[in-house]
Each structure stands twice: as structure tokens, then as C-alpha cells.
Design an enzyme around this catalytic site. Structure first.
Site, mmCIF file in Angstrom:
data_model
loop_
_atom_site.group_PDB
_atom_site.id
_atom_site.type_symbol
_atom_site.label_atom_id
_atom_site.label_comp_id
_atom_site.label_asym_id
_atom_site.label_seq_id
_atom_site.Cartn_x
_atom_site.Cartn_y
_atom_site.Cartn_z
ATOM 1 N N ASP A 1 0.028 -9.967 -15.214
ATOM 2 C CA ASP A 1 -0.495 -8.781 -14.546
ATOM 3 C C ASP A 1 0.625 -7.729 -14.576
ATOM 4 O O ASP A 1 1.639 -7.870 -13.893
ATOM 5 C CB ASP A 1 -0.884 -9.143 -13.106
ATOM 6 C CG ASP A 1 -1.496 -7.957 -12.352
ATOM 7 O OD1 ASP A 1 -1.201 -6.803 -12.723
ATOM 8 O OD2 ASP A 1 -2.242 -8.192 -11.386
ATOM 9 N N LYS B 1 -4.632 1.915 -11.003
ATOM 10 C CA LYS B 1 -3.301 2.358 -10.602
ATOM 11 C C LYS B 1 -2.758 3.386 -11.605
ATOM 12 O O LYS B 1 -3.338 4.433 -11.757
ATOM 13 C CB LYS B 1 -2.382 1.152 -10.444
ATOM 14 C CG LYS B 1 -3.027 -0.022 -9.693
ATOM 15 C CD LYS B 1 -3.456 0.330 -8.281
ATOM 16 C CE LYS B 1 -3.838 -0.903 -7.482
ATOM 17 N NZ LYS B 1 -5.098 -0.822 -6.777
ATOM 18 N N TYR C 1 -0.799 -10.101 -5.823
ATOM 19 C CA TYR C 1 -1.655 -9.170 -5.089
ATOM 20 C C TYR C 1 -2.659 -9.994 -4.262
ATOM 21 O O TYR C 1 -3.208 -10.989 -4.772
ATOM 22 C CB TYR C 1 -2.362 -8.238 -6.079
ATOM 23 C CG TYR C 1 -3.560 -7.565 -5.465
ATOM 24 C CD1 TYR C 1 -3.415 -6.694 -4.395
ATOM 25 C CD2 TYR C 1 -4.842 -7.831 -5.917
ATOM 26 C CE1 TYR C 1 -4.513 -6.111 -3.787
ATOM 27 C CE2 TYR C 1 -5.958 -7.239 -5.323
ATOM 28 C CZ TYR C 1 -5.783 -6.394 -4.259
ATOM 29 O OH TYR C 1 -6.868 -5.830 -3.659
ATOM 30 N N ARG D 1 -23.867 -2.702 -21.965
ATOM 31 C CA ARG D 1 -23.175 -3.885 -21.428
ATOM 32 C C ARG D 1 -22.369 -4.578 -22.531
ATOM 33 O O ARG D 1 -21.413 -5.294 -22.262
ATOM 34 C CB ARG D 1 -24.169 -4.856 -20.771
ATOM 35 C CG ARG D 1 -23.508 -6.065 -20.132
ATOM 36 C CD ARG D 1 -24.362 -6.741 -19.041
ATOM 37 N NE ARG D 1 -25.743 -6.924 -19.426
ATOM 38 C CZ ARG D 1 -26.189 -7.855 -20.284
ATOM 39 N NH1 ARG D 1 -25.326 -8.685 -20.854
ATOM 40 N NH2 ARG D 1 -27.469 -7.964 -20.566
HETATM 41 C C1 LIG Z 1 -0.929 -6.062 -8.985
HETATM 42 C C2 LIG Z 1 -2.408 -5.858 -8.795
HETATM 43 N N1 LIG Z 1 -3.266 -6.545 -9.561
HETATM 44 C C3 LIG Z 1 -4.595 -6.395 -9.423
HETATM 45 C C4 LIG Z 1 -5.144 -5.558 -8.467
HETATM 46 C C5 LIG Z 1 -6.635 -5.449 -8.322
HETATM 47 O O1 LIG Z 1 -7.091 -4.289 -8.917
HETATM 48 P P1 LIG Z 1 -8.410 -3.488 -8.474
HETATM 49 O O2 LIG Z 1 -8.208 -3.028 -7.063
HETATM 50 O O3 LIG Z 1 -8.505 -2.378 -9.474
HETATM 51 O O4 LIG Z 1 -9.563 -4.433 -8.570
HETATM 52 C C6 LIG Z 1 -4.280 -4.815 -7.655
HETATM 53 C C7 LIG Z 1 -4.826 -3.899 -6.637
HETATM 54 O O5 LIG Z 1 -4.138 -3.429 -5.766
HETATM 55 C C8 LIG Z 1 -2.881 -4.974 -7.823
HETATM 56 O O6 LIG Z 1 -1.997 -4.296 -7.072
#
Ligand SMILES: Cc1ncc(COP(=O)(O)O)c(C=O)c1O
Length: 424
Positions: free
Chosen positions: A213, A238, A131, A78
């Protein structure tokens, strides 16, 4: 990893990240000569002596500074694990970061970073759209902890939104700003440098932490730290994972910026496991090839869509011409257009659904950045949480389809889209 190989130069020449993805941070001599980093599937690590255990904890818990040449010791998965440490070292190379923390999901990376930063009474500035999961956490969860979200529309110069933003902040302390650029799903951009300047000029003791992000362009096509961001966040599910077979996240920045995030990760237990770390190490070896192939495909696909009579609008960074208000920003901030396209089918939701239902090779699924092409309907899927009128305000029409272009042959992707649009 303790004592990995961190050579980055040959004869004074700095090696590129793609050349280092197979070796950086890993020393085969520490693993029976194994060429590849093994999966350290262990919860805990054996100390040679009690004194060693004590020393490892002192450094890990910040009870004292490490002495010159003292490596952080392995304690408990952890806190640290070789697969994660090597992965973190390698991810730093792409973004030009000093430090990285990896997580079991993108949401874990984002929520842990936010919770490490905001306090009751604070304002959190954020771009729109975000998102759906982030939007939910910021607008539905954080207010329960006394944090007020203040959103602004992506896709406009910061100078245009500054007065309104400052009025809505109303003199309160802004702890952080979370920006998604390009925005999911509209591809609208935010000027990271200009927003950073605005935030740092606010009359408060500590400037807000600027978090970007970077999931949509991935570390190949945008380096937010170079433009003044403090933290870069990823859904590593992704492009970084890239095969739609792992959920993971990452946060990168200066050592000082990552320290509180890493500490909170230890106590929330949101770190990635060794198997996730190992899968991402494997993925990083082909990151550049995959992202380059997908980006090349996306241009052909976007051109096809832009010429299609049933397509009303295509949002694709590669189509931003000099006449577009975001063109100069795109040229300054992005290194390539990436492989995310959104397009509006004439006839609204019903026509979009007919198109999605008719796809044969391209899969109807959320997520993005994998080797296969994926299509979805943001309005009723990834962004379903956002009320319809809000979606319209953010540039999401009912006929919008989001397409993540994969590495298949581009003519096959186009053939599939073409027959599916016939059904629209
Ligand atoms: C732009 C963006 N940020 C964050 C996330 C969240 O990521 P995760 O699904 O790996 O938790 C996503 C998921 O689709 C995303 O498209």
C-alpha cells in the site's frame, strides 16, 4: 482506450510521466477533436455488428487470445470504459507498471486484490500498523472466510522479525503479504526487498503475492515494483485525487498479476465510474506539482514541530538521520520524505484534542494528500478500531496527531500550528 496515442519518445528521448499526463492514451480524433478526454458517462457501448460484439466478449472473457493488433473492444462500463482505461494507462507510467485496475475506493482496490489472492486455510502476512479500515478487514472479516492474519511490526529490519514470523506462520501456505510502508500513521518503514526475499524462500509451490500500500508516499516518492513488490495499491482518494473531492483506488503490477484482480473487479463490480475516472485524469496533470509543493512545505513544518517545547516526538521521514536504524532503508527505498508527519503533544489525548480544536486554517478531518492541510487524532479516529494497548505497541501514543501538509504557504501552516499548540 482503443487506439489512443501511446507515444512516449521524442527523437529517442523518453518523456517523463509529468509530460505525458495531458495526452497519453487519448486520441482527440476519436472524440470530435476535443482537446480534453470527455466523460464517457454511459453504461454500455453500441457494437457495429453482432460479430463484433461476439469478438469483443471472446477477448474480454479470455475465451481466446487477441490476434495481433486487435484492441479490446468497449462493451459495458463494469468491464471497461475509456475514462478508466486512459487513467489506468497514465497511472502505469508513474509506477513503471505494465497494467492497472482502478476502483471506486482504496478499500475496494485492497479488498478486491486480497480476495483475488487468498483462499480458506491460507495465511495472510501483514505489517502493523495498517490503516484502520484495512486492519479491520484483515483481522475481523477475512478470518470468517478461513484466512489467518499474521502481523509483524513495521520499523524493524526483516532479519530481526524473520524467526518469529516464520514460527507464527507455522508451515501453512502464505497466500499474500500486505505491507504499508511508510505505515499510517507512524511513518515506520518495511524493507520491501528483504520481505520479498523472505517470502519467496518459504517452502511452498507458489510464492506469496507481495502487495504494498503506497498511499502515504504516493507514486512520486516510492516505486514499490522496483523493489520487488508484485502489486502496488493506492487509496487514490489521497495524493492521486489530491483535492479531497473524490474517493477512488488503484492496483498496479505486471499484466499477469493484475489479470485476476481485474477479473474479480468485473464480478464484484468494484470498478470506478467514469466521473471518478475523469476527475482523476484531471488531478494527474498536477500530481507532481502538488506533491512537490506539499513535500517542500512539510520539511519546514516538521522542523518547527521538532523544536517546539510542547511536542514530545515527531515522526517524519526527512528527519531520519544516519544514526537511525531505518536511515539506510529510507535512502534505498524512498525517493523523498513526502508530506505526512505525525507528532506527539505533551499531555496525551486531552492536550492533542485542545490543539486540534484550536486549529483555524488547518482543518480537523481524516484523510490526507489533498491540497489543504488536514490534522486528526489517529488513536480515536482513523485507528479507533485498534485497542489502546495494541496502539501503544504499534507506536501510537495518546497524544499523537497526524498531519497531512498541504500546498498553502508554509509560514501560514506554521502560524496556525503555533497558535494551536499554545492551547495544548
Ligand atoms: C494507507 C491507506 N490505505 C487505504 C485507505 C483506504 O482508502 P479509501 O478511503 O479511498 O477507501 C486509506 C484511507 O485513509 C489509507 O490511508
Amino acid at each position: 482506450m482503443t487506439s489512443g496515442t501511446h507515444d512516449r519518445d521524442i527523437g529517442g528521448r523518453r518523456l517523463r510521466p509529468e509530460s505525458l499526463m495531458m495526452s497519453y492514451g487519448y486520441d482527440p480524433r476519436l472524440s470530435e477533436g476535443a482537446l480534453k478526454c470527455p466523460i464517457f458517462q454511459t453504461s454500455t457501448f453500441v457494437f457495429e455488428t453482432a460479430e463484433e460484439g461476439k469478438a469483443f466478449f471472446e477477448v474480454a472473457y479470455g475465451l481466446r487470445e487477441a490476434t495481433a493488433g486487435e484492441e479490446p473492444g468497449l462493451i459495458y462500463s463494469r468491464l471497461n470504459n475509456p475514462d478508466l482505461e486512459i487513467l489506468e494507462d497514465r497511472l502505469c507510467l508513474w509506477d513503471g507498471a505494465e497494467a492497472c485496475a482502478v476502483f471506486e475506493s482504496g478499500m475496494a482496490a485492497i479488498t478486491t486484490s486480497l480476495l483475488a489472492t487468498v483462499r480458506p486455510g491460507d495465511v495472510l502476512v501483514h505489517s502493523e500498523p495498517l490503516y484502520g479500515g484495512c486492519e479491520h478487514f484483515i483481522t475481523q472479516v477475512l478470518p470468517g472466510f478461513g484466512v489467518t492474519p499474521v502481523g509483524f511490526a513495521a520499523g524493524h529490519p526483516v532479519s530481526e522479525i524473520a524467526a518469529d514470523l516464520q514460527a507464527r506462520i507455522g508451515g501453512r501456505r502464505v497466500a499474500a503479504a500486505l505491507v504499508e510502508t511508510p505505515a499510517n500513521p507512524t511513518n515506520a518503514l518495511v524493507d520491501i526487498r528483504a520481505l520479498g526475499d523472505l517470502l519467496r524462500a518459504l517452502p511452498q509451490d507458489r510464492p506469496p503475492v507481495l502487495m504494498v500500500d503506497n498511499t502515504f508516499l504516493g507514486p512520486l516518492w516510492q516505486r514499490p515494483l522496483d523493489h520487488g513488490a508484485d502489486l502496488v495499491l493506492y487509496s487514490a482518494t489521497k495524493f492521486i485525487g489530491g483535492h479531497s473531492d473524490v474517493i477512488a483506488g488503484a492496483c498496479l503490477g505486471s499484466a499477469a498479476a493484475i489479470a485476476p484482480v481485474r477479473t474479480l473487479r468485473t464480478f464484484l463490480g468494484t470498478m470506478a465510474g467514469p466521473w471518478t475516472g475523469w476527475l482523476l485524469l484531471r488531478s494527474l496533470e498536477t500530481l507532481k506539482m502538488r506533491m512537490t509543493a506539499a513535500m517542500k512545505n512539510a520539511r519546514y513544518v516538521a522542523d518547527f514541530l521538532a523544536d517546539h517545547p510542547k511536542v514530545e516526538r515527531v515522526s517524519y521521514l526527512g528527519h531520519l538521520g544516519p544514526e537511525h536504524p531505518m536511515h539506510a532503508l529510507y535512502r534505498r527505498q524512498c525517493l523523498g520524505p513526502g508530506s505526512m508527519i505525525s507528532f506527539d503533544v505533551q499531555g496525551g489525548e486531552a492536550a492533542a484534542f485542545r490543539t486540534l480544536n484550536a486549529l483555524r486554517m488547518v482543518k480537523l478531518a481524516v484523510s490526507l494528500g489533498g491540497t489543504e492541510s488536514l490534522a486528526e487524532h489517529p488513536g480515536t479516529m482513523t485507528h479507533a478500531d485498534i485497542p489502546a494497548e495494541e496502539q501503544r505497541r504499534m507506536g501510537m501514543g495518546p497524544g499523537m496527531i497526524r498531519l497531512s501538509v498541504g500546498v498553502e504557504h508554509f509560514e501560514d501552516i506554521i502560524a496556525d500550528l503555533s497558535q494551536a499548540l499554545d492551547a495544548a
